[in-house]
Design an enzyme around this catalytic site. Structure first.
Site, PDB file in Angstrom:
ATOM      1  CG  ASP A  21      -2.089  -0.985   0.890  1.00 55.78           C
ATOM      2  OD1 ASP A  21      -2.783  -1.025  -0.083  1.00 55.78           O
ATOM      3  OD2 ASP A  21      -2.439  -1.703   1.931  1.00 55.78           O
TER       4      ASP A  21
ATOM      5  CG  ASP B  11      -7.537  -3.931  -3.167  1.00 57.05           C
ATOM      6  OD1 ASP B  11      -8.161  -4.970  -3.561  1.00 57.05           O
ATOM      7  OD2 ASP B  11      -8.097  -3.666  -2.036  1.00 57.05           O
TER       8      ASP B  11
HETATM    9  N1  GLY Z   1      -7.471  -1.764  -0.192  1.00 61.59           N
HETATM   10  C1  GLY Z   1      -8.379  -2.132   0.793  1.00 61.59           C
HETATM   11  C2  GLY Z   1      -9.580  -1.653   0.659  1.00 61.59           C
HETATM   12  O1  GLY Z   1     -10.028  -1.493  -0.387  1.00 61.59           O
HETATM   13  O2  GLY Z   1     -10.423  -1.921   1.487  1.00 61.59           O
END
Ligand code: GLY
Length: 409
Positions: free
Chosen positions: A114, A179
């Protein structure tokens, strides 16, 4: 003949008129939202400055914050940069700089994927708007850290560390989530700015792998794919935040669609454009997309053929919550895609504007002084953990502001 010409002319005038009306409504929405944001974020900023933490959501009526390790930290300075971009008011710039720079040590964070969200939304926007050379160096280091999670054999970046699957049946050793497509933008940036193609090549490999294993033949998507690092094959395709392994978690679909649109922008590779178009069409034409175009948290909740995994708690919910954050991400990406898709682009733009109009209505946009200082209501973070269900969430606001700025460009 005269009659036909008259009809054609009046149709043309009506179209121009309604286009003008739509444009006026949109402009009105944009200024309403940014005026509301100016009031809301004053409250958020005061609270964040006291806590020295990043506003994320709300729980039991209280504002919740997270520390520097949380994946959502970059959305707060990112939203402040968007406030500065729209208003040009230096007070937002000052706040954006302050909160961006609190994230500096994350440039060395290799604990998860992330770092793209954390650093590109904060420092990336900061660099775009100020050209601060210091930010450039931090972004390059952040890209280096993200690349450390790339595995040549798999051809992808490892999103999370070892993690038990939701139903407890296996431990995922190389989980990649849809994601992760969003974090590739940092890598494309690093290659452009350094001239070193290494980052971009990794991003392309990752996008290809995601296209191969996360995207289903009907262009819906799996949330998580777990890989064998010895053979490189996909071992498990499952969900963590969606309703069922075979369902479509709407935010995941939106992350994927946004990511493929951006990857097309950065590569010009038609395969990524086709994937983006098909994912967009899957989303906006879905039979379960409500008429206000704000999706439920998953397209297949309670549908025959979809079973919620053991340990998922979403079946304790007495209604199906929506996810306004998925809608905001979708709207932003549709606006970008509309630039690459000729006549079809007009439909994408129209749908994006419909979404933004719903989000700007009293059904989703909070009245100033409420909603713990956030803009959007009705986002859903993780329904399987009953966490942030039907709540404001910082990333919902971030992509909402981004989408509104995109309509302005
Ligand atoms: N990347 C985690 C979410 O979208 O909750």
């Amino acid at each position: 003949m005269f009659k036909k010409v008259l009809i054609a002319c009046s149709c043309f005038i009506m179209t121009i008129y309604s286009f003008g009306q739509d444009k006026n409504n949109l402009q009105e929405n944009i200024s309403t939202v940014f005026n509301t944001a100016a009031e809301q974020y004053k409250t958020l900023l005061d609270s964040a400055n006291v806590q020295m933490k990043y506003p994320r959501s709300s729980k039991n009526g209280n504002l919740t914050f997270v520390g520097i390790e949380d994946w959502t930290g970059g959305f707060w300075p990112g939203a402040l940069w968007y406030m500065f971009e729209y208003t040009k008011n230096p007070k937002w710039k000052e706040a954006a700089i302050k909160w961006t720079e609190t994230l500096e040590s994350n440039q060395f964070n290799t604990k998860h994927h992330d770092i793209g969200f954390m650093m590109y939304n904060s420092y990336g926007n900061g660099y775009r708007l100020t050209k601060n050379e210091k930010y450039k160096a931090i972004l390059i280091q952040s890209a280096k850290s993200l690349c450390k999670r790339y595995n040549e054999k798999v051809g992808a970046i490892k999103s999370w560390n070892d993690k038990p699957s939701l139903d407890g049946k296996d431990t995922m050793r190389f989980p990649v989530i849809i994601d992760n497509m969003m974090n590739l933008e940092l890598l494309f940036f690093a290659s452009k700015i350094t001239g070193d193609p290494t980052y971009k090549n990794i991003a392309i490999k990752h996008a290809e792998k995601t296209m191969q294993n996360h995207v289903r033949p009907d262009f819906s998507s799996y949330h998580v794919v777990d890989y064998d690092t010895i053979t490189g094959i996909a071992l498990h395709k499952e969900t963590n935040q969606g309703y069922a392994h075979n369902s479509t978690w709407t935010r995941g679909e939106a992350w994927g669609f946004y990511g493929f649109t951006m990857t097309y922008r950065e590569t010009g590779d038609i395969r990524f454009l086709n994937t983006a178009i098909n994912m967009a069409d899957f989303f906006i034409n879905h039979k379960n997309l409500p008429s206000d175009k704000i999706p439920n948290w998953d397209f297949n909740v309670n549908e025959v053929g979809y079973t919620s995994p053991a340990n998922a708690q979403s079946n304790q919910l007495t209604y199906i919550p929506k996810d306004a954050s998925a809608a905001a991400i979708l709207a932003s990406a549709l606006l970008e895609l509309s630039n690459y898709t000729g006549t079809k682009g007009a439909q994408y733009k129209k749908t994006a504007n419909e979404i933004l109009s719903s989000l700007s209505s009293k059904n989703y946009l909070a009245v100033a002084g409420t909603n713990n200082g956030f803009l959007l209501m009705h986002c859903t973070g993780n329904a399987n953990r009953l966490s942030e269900v039907d709540k404001p969430i910082m990333y919902g606001d971030y992509y909402f502001l981004e989408a509104l700025l995109r309509t302005n460009k």
